[in-house]
Write a protein that holds these residues in place. Sequence first.
Motif, PDB file in Angstrom:
ATOM      1  N   SER A 187      48.688  60.096  20.526  1.00 45.27           N
ATOM      2  CA  SER A 187      47.301  59.701  20.735  1.00 45.27           C
ATOM      3  C   SER A 187      46.631  60.712  21.661  1.00 45.27           C
ATOM      4  O   SER A 187      46.881  60.723  22.869  1.00 45.27           O
ATOM      5  CB  SER A 187      47.300  58.291  21.345  1.00 45.27           C
ATOM      6  OG  SER A 187      46.005  57.869  21.597  1.00 45.27           O
ATOM      7  N   ASP A 188      45.822  61.569  21.055  1.00 47.90           N
ATOM      8  CA  ASP A 188      45.114  62.592  21.834  1.00 47.90           C
ATOM      9  C   ASP A 188      43.924  61.909  22.505  1.00 47.90           C
ATOM     10  O   ASP A 188      42.943  61.555  21.858  1.00 47.90           O
ATOM     11  CB  ASP A 188      44.675  63.719  20.883  1.00 47.90           C
ATOM     12  CG  ASP A 188      43.948  64.840  21.602  1.00 47.90           C
ATOM     13  OD1 ASP A 188      43.298  64.560  22.632  1.00 47.90           O
ATOM     14  OD2 ASP A 188      44.000  65.978  21.124  1.00 47.90           O
ATOM     15  N   GLU A 189      44.054  61.715  23.820  1.00 44.34           N
ATOM     16  CA  GLU A 189      43.046  60.957  24.587  1.00 44.34           C
ATOM     17  C   GLU A 189      42.337  61.867  25.588  1.00 44.34           C
ATOM     18  O   GLU A 189      41.972  61.443  26.684  1.00 44.34           O
ATOM     19  CB  GLU A 189      43.749  59.783  25.287  1.00 44.34           C
ATOM     20  CG  GLU A 189      44.386  58.827  24.292  1.00 44.34           C
ATOM     21  CD  GLU A 189      45.356  57.803  24.908  1.00 44.34           C
ATOM     22  OE1 GLU A 189      45.525  57.796  26.138  1.00 44.34           O
ATOM     23  OE2 GLU A 189      45.942  57.024  24.122  1.00 44.34           O
ATOM     24  N   VAL A 190      42.148  63.148  25.193  1.00 41.77           N
ATOM     25  CA  VAL A 190      41.592  64.097  26.172  1.00 41.77           C
ATOM     26  C   VAL A 190      40.129  63.798  26.522  1.00 41.77           C
ATOM     27  O   VAL A 190      39.627  64.318  27.510  1.00 41.77           O
ATOM     28  CB  VAL A 190      41.766  65.583  25.754  1.00 41.77           C
ATOM     29  CG1 VAL A 190      43.229  65.944  25.579  1.00 41.77           C
ATOM     30  CG2 VAL A 190      40.975  65.935  24.517  1.00 41.77           C
ATOM     31  N   TYR A 191      39.457  62.976  25.704  1.00 42.14           N
ATOM     32  CA  TYR A 191      38.057  62.602  26.039  1.00 42.14           C
ATOM     33  C   TYR A 191      37.971  61.186  26.606  1.00 42.14           C
ATOM     34  O   TYR A 191      36.882  60.628  26.719  1.00 42.14           O
ATOM     35  CB  TYR A 191      37.158  62.745  24.802  1.00 42.14           C
ATOM     36  CG  TYR A 191      37.135  64.171  24.298  1.00 42.14           C
ATOM     37  CD1 TYR A 191      36.307  65.125  24.886  1.00 42.14           C
ATOM     38  CD2 TYR A 191      37.998  64.586  23.288  1.00 42.14           C
ATOM     39  CE1 TYR A 191      36.334  66.445  24.460  1.00 42.14           C
ATOM     40  CE2 TYR A 191      38.032  65.906  22.858  1.00 42.14           C
ATOM     41  CZ  TYR A 191      37.195  66.825  23.455  1.00 42.14           C
ATOM     42  OH  TYR A 191      37.220  68.130  23.050  1.00 42.14           O
ATOM     43  N   ARG A 192      39.132  60.597  26.943  1.00 46.72           N
ATOM     44  CA  ARG A 192      39.125  59.236  27.489  1.00 46.72           C
ATOM     45  C   ARG A 192      38.393  59.236  28.829  1.00 46.72           C
ATOM     46  O   ARG A 192      38.300  60.254  29.502  1.00 46.72           O
ATOM     47  CB  ARG A 192      40.570  58.744  27.659  1.00 46.72           C
ATOM     48  CG  ARG A 192      40.703  57.264  27.857  1.00 46.72           C
ATOM     49  CD  ARG A 192      42.109  56.780  27.535  1.00 46.72           C
ATOM     50  NE  ARG A 192      42.201  55.355  27.834  1.00 46.72           N
ATOM     51  CZ  ARG A 192      42.624  54.885  28.994  1.00 46.72           C
ATOM     52  NH1 ARG A 192      43.027  55.702  29.952  1.00 46.72           N
ATOM     53  NH2 ARG A 192      42.660  53.586  29.193  1.00 46.72           N
ATOM     54  N   THR A 218      42.625  67.860  32.278  1.00 49.03           N
ATOM     55  CA  THR A 218      41.501  67.910  33.232  1.00 49.03           C
ATOM     56  C   THR A 218      40.253  68.539  32.602  1.00 49.03           C
ATOM     57  O   THR A 218      39.165  68.464  33.172  1.00 49.03           O
ATOM     58  CB  THR A 218      41.855  68.759  34.480  1.00 49.03           C
ATOM     59  OG1 THR A 218      42.228  70.073  34.050  1.00 49.03           O
ATOM     60  CG2 THR A 218      42.968  68.148  35.298  1.00 49.03           C
ATOM     61  N   SER A 219      40.413  69.181  31.416  1.00 48.92           N
ATOM     62  CA  SER A 219      39.356  70.052  30.877  1.00 48.92           C
ATOM     63  C   SER A 219      38.066  69.351  30.466  1.00 48.92           C
ATOM     64  O   SER A 219      36.991  69.923  30.618  1.00 48.92           O
ATOM     65  CB  SER A 219      39.859  70.763  29.615  1.00 48.92           C
ATOM     66  OG  SER A 219      41.090  71.367  29.815  1.00 48.92           O
ATOM     67  N   LYS A 220      38.162  68.148  29.883  1.00 53.25           N
ATOM     68  CA  LYS A 220      37.023  67.629  29.121  1.00 53.25           C
ATOM     69  C   LYS A 220      36.167  66.678  29.942  1.00 53.25           C
ATOM     70  O   LYS A 220      35.138  67.073  30.467  1.00 53.25           O
ATOM     71  CB  LYS A 220      37.538  66.960  27.844  1.00 53.25           C
ATOM     72  CG  LYS A 220      38.493  67.838  27.029  1.00 53.25           C
ATOM     73  CD  LYS A 220      37.847  69.088  26.510  1.00 53.25           C
ATOM     74  CE  LYS A 220      38.832  69.896  25.653  1.00 53.25           C
ATOM     75  NZ  LYS A 220      38.282  71.145  25.183  1.00 53.25           N
ATOM     76  N   THR A 221      36.586  65.425  30.068  1.00 51.29           N
ATOM     77  CA  THR A 221      35.805  64.425  30.801  1.00 51.29           C
ATOM     78  C   THR A 221      35.514  64.892  32.231  1.00 51.29           C
ATOM     79  O   THR A 221      34.436  64.658  32.773  1.00 51.29           O
ATOM     80  CB  THR A 221      36.602  63.104  30.852  1.00 51.29           C
ATOM     81  OG1 THR A 221      36.874  62.709  29.514  1.00 51.29           O
ATOM     82  CG2 THR A 221      35.839  62.016  31.573  1.00 51.29           C
TER      83      THR A 221
HETATM   84  C1  LIG Z   1      41.008  66.955  20.745  1.00 47.88           C
HETATM   85  C2  LIG Z   1      41.503  68.060  21.621  1.00 47.88           C
HETATM   86  N1  LIG Z   1      42.785  68.081  21.979  1.00 47.88           N
HETATM   87  C3  LIG Z   1      43.280  69.052  22.751  1.00 47.88           C
HETATM   88  C4  LIG Z   1      42.482  70.081  23.212  1.00 47.88           C
HETATM   89  C5  LIG Z   1      43.072  71.163  24.060  1.00 47.88           C
HETATM   90  O1  LIG Z   1      42.650  71.081  25.383  1.00 47.88           O
HETATM   91  P1  LIG Z   1      42.875  72.305  26.373  1.00 47.88           P
HETATM   92  O2  LIG Z   1      42.013  73.413  25.872  1.00 47.88           O
HETATM   93  O3  LIG Z   1      42.415  71.859  27.685  1.00 47.88           O
HETATM   94  O4  LIG Z   1      44.317  72.668  26.322  1.00 47.88           O
HETATM   95  C6  LIG Z   1      41.139  70.106  22.857  1.00 47.88           C
HETATM   96  C7  LIG Z   1      40.245  71.204  23.287  1.00 47.88           C
HETATM   97  O5  LIG Z   1      39.178  71.424  22.766  1.00 47.88           O
HETATM   98  C8  LIG Z   1      40.629  69.062  22.043  1.00 47.88           C
HETATM   99  O6  LIG Z   1      39.337  69.006  21.695  1.00 47.88           O
END
Ligand SMILES: Cc1ncc(COP(=O)(O)O)c(C=O)c1O
Length: 376
Positions: A187-192, A218-221
């Motif tokens: 579950s890719d929750e990077v925008y949680r 840490t990148s997104k939200t």
């Molecule tokens: C859905 C998703 N997963 C993973 C990543 C990878 O994140 P990072 O670039 O911080 O490694 C991204 C980056 O755009 C993403 O949009």
Amino acid sequence: MQLSPFKLERFFAKYEFNTEFLLCSSDCESVSIADLLAMEEGAAGKFQNVWLGYTESLGSPTLRKEISGMYSTTQPEDVLVFTGANEAIYLFMMAALKENDHIIVHAPHYQALSEVAKGIGCMVSPWRAREENAWGLDMDELRHLMRPSTKAIIVNLPHNPTGYLMPRSDFDDLNKFVQENGLLLFSDEVYRESEYDLADRLPAAVDYGPHAVSLGVTSKTYGLAGLRIGWIATKNRDLYSKISSLKDYTTICNSAPSEFLAELAMRNRTKLAERNLQIIKNNLTVMDEFFARNSSLFTWHRPKAGSMGFPKLLTGDIETFCDDLVKKAGVLLLPGSMYDETNNHFRLGLGRKNLPQAVERLEDYLSTSSIYNRKK
Ligand SMILES: Cc1ncc(COP(=O)(O)O)c(C=O)c1O
């Protein structure tokens, strides 16, 4: 292992650092190291004393403790820290999958979520987000995609690029389905934690049990992509141990300054997220007005979370449009073809402070272009 070029990354490599307005970024507005250190008294002094030796391969114990606090049921030993979320995706696939395995992937998607599996020799079935259903996923379709060789289901919620968020009852059903069929859920929750309405926030998959892996970064939200700190949280000990041992072949351990700053950021993540959510909400108002003024040219479904939307251009070809727009107006939009979407959609980024200026420039371009300047 053969990996095809990462289309989206190749596209950004061409434009990201030489274009005035990035109107398609996935991350939120960043801050400087000084701004981050100012969030806690004494942090600047401590940062000066960070030791620059190798760090612990699993991630520093205090950072893992901070991250485990984001979830309801996890301990620090359930968390494994990486250099960005992308390293975690790569190593999850390498650890969990083998040639001829089948996986089902939420589509369209960030390319790494299927490409690494393809490189391993897996069969990949897209589980398509349906625009006519506000980019929703259909559980019945998932059941039809199953094969005897299915090993994992990969979802991304909140979704890049549509901003879709599954209803809670569907996410419960999905977890139950994965458990009952003995699969893994990645579950890719990077925008949680960037849900516009807190009531829409889904539980993290890791909190449903050991069939699941939650991915964070840490990148997104939080807007801190330059830290390059990502993590997985899972209670699957076997998988955890396989992934951690593969990390010896990629980065071994994380950057010490980044781990210090990530820990500080995670302690203050609510403040960072709230600041970025405010930027997104202001930008959404600008975009709602823009799309209302230009309804003959575009359609879009307002996202429910995250820093992106996926509108559709109704006139002309999206690749030609994006190419001409960046050349003539210095505004970058990302054509949906970077996600293998061929229906004239494009990715719109909502997390940057200069969106209102970029939209002004876009509208100037539309009004001077003979193709798009039609009576509305
Ligand atoms: C859905 C998703 N997963 C993973 C990543 C990878 O994140 P990072 O670039 O911080 O490694 C991204 C980056 O755009 C993403 O949009």
